[in-house]
Design a protein around this motif. Structure first.
Motif, PDB file in Angstrom:
ATOM      1  N   ASP A 146       5.055   5.106  -1.902  1.00  0.00           N
ATOM      2  CA  ASP A 146       5.890   5.939  -2.768  1.00  0.00           C
ATOM      3  C   ASP A 146       5.267   7.286  -3.109  1.00  0.00           C
ATOM      4  OD1 ASP A 146       7.530   3.758  -2.746  1.00  0.00           O
ATOM      5  OD2 ASP A 146       7.215   3.184  -4.836  1.00  0.00           O
ATOM      6  N   TYR A 147       3.954   7.400  -2.959  1.00  0.00           N
ATOM      7  CA  TYR A 147       3.292   8.630  -3.388  1.00  0.00           C
ATOM      8  C   TYR A 147       2.486   9.292  -2.270  1.00  0.00           C
ATOM      9  CZ  TYR A 147       4.649   7.106  -8.037  1.00  0.00           C
ATOM     10  OH  TYR A 147       5.387   6.715  -9.128  1.00  0.00           O
ATOM     11  N   LEU A 148       1.434   8.633  -1.818  1.00  0.00           N
ATOM     12  CA  LEU A 148       0.516   9.305  -0.906  1.00  0.00           C
ATOM     13  C   LEU A 148       1.157   9.681   0.419  1.00  0.00           C
ATOM     14  CD1 LEU A 148      -2.843   7.392  -1.500  1.00  0.00           C
ATOM     15  CD2 LEU A 148      -2.082   9.550  -2.452  1.00  0.00           C
ATOM     16  N   ASN A 149       1.741   8.731   1.105  1.00  0.00           N
ATOM     17  CA  ASN A 149       2.270   9.020   2.444  1.00  0.00           C
ATOM     18  C   ASN A 149       3.418  10.031   2.431  1.00  0.00           C
ATOM     19  OD1 ASN A 149       0.343   7.316   3.519  1.00  0.00           O
ATOM     20  ND2 ASN A 149       1.695   5.552   3.603  1.00  0.00           N
ATOM     21  N   PRO A 150       4.429   9.878   1.563  1.00  0.00           N
ATOM     22  CA  PRO A 150       5.485  10.901   1.548  1.00  0.00           C
ATOM     23  C   PRO A 150       5.000  12.267   1.074  1.00  0.00           C
ATOM     24  CG  PRO A 150       5.870   9.250  -0.159  1.00  0.00           C
ATOM     25  CD  PRO A 150       4.787   8.725   0.715  1.00  0.00           C
ATOM     26  N   ASN A 151       4.037  12.300   0.154  1.00  0.00           N
ATOM     27  CA  ASN A 151       3.541  13.589  -0.318  1.00  0.00           C
ATOM     28  C   ASN A 151       2.717  14.292   0.747  1.00  0.00           C
ATOM     29  OD1 ASN A 151       4.744  13.493  -2.853  1.00  0.00           O
ATOM     30  ND2 ASN A 151       3.030  12.445  -3.785  1.00  0.00           N
ATOM     31  N   PHE A 152       1.929  13.534   1.511  1.00  0.00           N
ATOM     32  CA  PHE A 152       1.215  14.181   2.606  1.00  0.00           C
ATOM     33  C   PHE A 152       2.201  14.689   3.655  1.00  0.00           C
ATOM     34  CE2 PHE A 152      -0.718  14.503   6.755  1.00  0.00           C
ATOM     35  CZ  PHE A 152      -1.754  15.381   6.464  1.00  0.00           C
ATOM     36  N   GLU A 153       3.239  13.936   3.923  1.00  0.00           N
ATOM     37  CA  GLU A 153       4.239  14.392   4.884  1.00  0.00           C
ATOM     38  C   GLU A 153       4.849  15.724   4.452  1.00  0.00           C
ATOM     39  OE1 GLU A 153       6.976  14.382   8.175  1.00  0.00           O
ATOM     40  OE2 GLU A 153       4.979  13.552   7.794  1.00  0.00           O
TER      41      GLU A 153
END
Length: 279
Positions: A146-153
């Motif tokens: 919910d946070y790290l992966n979508p924000n890095f994307e």
């Protein structure tokens, strides 16, 4: 001619302070958390020691540093309309030096009420065989999904959408594994981080080494995962490079200035690995 690191704000108002050392063979943009932080003069930061290493090798490079201490990946993504996007439009870079993810893990462990964040509240509970079992796996999955992966994307897509930097490589900080200990950056004000999180969640000190190794294995796996399938994204492999601190020390020990940041010898070890990859 020499290599220089300068903050983005300083470069806007006084570009001559850097440009007088040029022309530069390469220009890098540094973004992220306290491992890149330009304001951490007393603590040190990777760009400062990377510039020192460039100079030792006779290189003439410029690093424009827009990073901020205590920055999380979530905040970087939420504020991309600020410095990050603006600087991507100004210049073509030879690389973006990016450090994020570690603070998100620490904040998820340290910030919430006991048992409500990344860690289980172990008060009154039998100690597990493995300290890593103190991690709440649903919370870890939520942090990643919910946070790290979508924000890095979002950060990555902003780079690729930049007309000047659509093909610019991004280099990701792999961190290293600290030792949980009562070693703040500023006594009573900044840190300690893991030590406080573990105590808050009533985790026995005998479990701390396994727990920290497990958490930073997760950090590395998350950061390494960002490079998978994304063109030009490279992990800088710095895990297991630094000499660990003594768990009873409260200041600089081994290659660590405080609980989660390297000291001068640690930064220099990290900088050599970064410089090898960048060259």
């Amino acid at each position: 001619m020499t290599s220089v690191v300068i903050t983005g704000k300083r470069y806007l108002t006084h570009p001559e302070q850097a440009d007088k050392f040029g022309p530069f063979d390469k220009v890098y943009l540094a973004e992220g958390d306290s491992w890149m932080d330009a304001s951490a003069a007393a603590q040190g930061s990777l760009p400062f020691y990377l510039t020192e290493e460039f100079n030792r090798r006779g290189k003439t490079h410029l690093i424009i540093n827009i990073s901020t201490a205590r920055q999380t990946l979530q905040r970087i993504a939420e504020t991309m309309s600020g410095d990050y996007l603006w600087w991507l439009k100004q210049l073509p870079y030879d690389g973006v030096l990016f450090s994020a993810g570690g603070n998100d893990f620490i904040e998820a462990a340290r910030g919430p009420a006991p048992g409500q964040g990344l860690l289980r509240d172990m008060q009154g509970q039998p100690p597990p065989v493995d300290g890593y079992d103190c991690v709440r796996q649903p919370a870890l999955k939520q942090l990643l999904d919910d946070y790290l992966n979508p924000n890095f994307e979002a950060v990555y897509q902003a780079l690729r959408a930049s007309s000047k930097n659509a093909a610019t490589p991004m280099y990701l900080n792999g961190y290293d594994t600290p030792v949980a200990r009562n070693a703040p950056a500023i006594q009573g004000l900044v840190g300690p981080w893991l030590w406080a999180a573990y105590r808050k969640n009533h985790i026995d000190a005998s479990l701390w080494p396994q727990l920290t190794r497990g958490l930073f294995k997760d950090v590395k796996a998350a950061v390494n995962g960002w490079s998978a399938g994304r063109a030009g994204v490279k992990l800088v492999a710095t895990t297991d490079v630094l000499t660990p601190a003594s768990p009873t020390s409260t200041g600089s020990s081994g290659d660590w200035k405080n609980e989660i940041h390297p000291n001068a010898s640690g930064w220099r070890k990290q900088a050599r690995i970064w410089a090898d990859l960048l060259q």
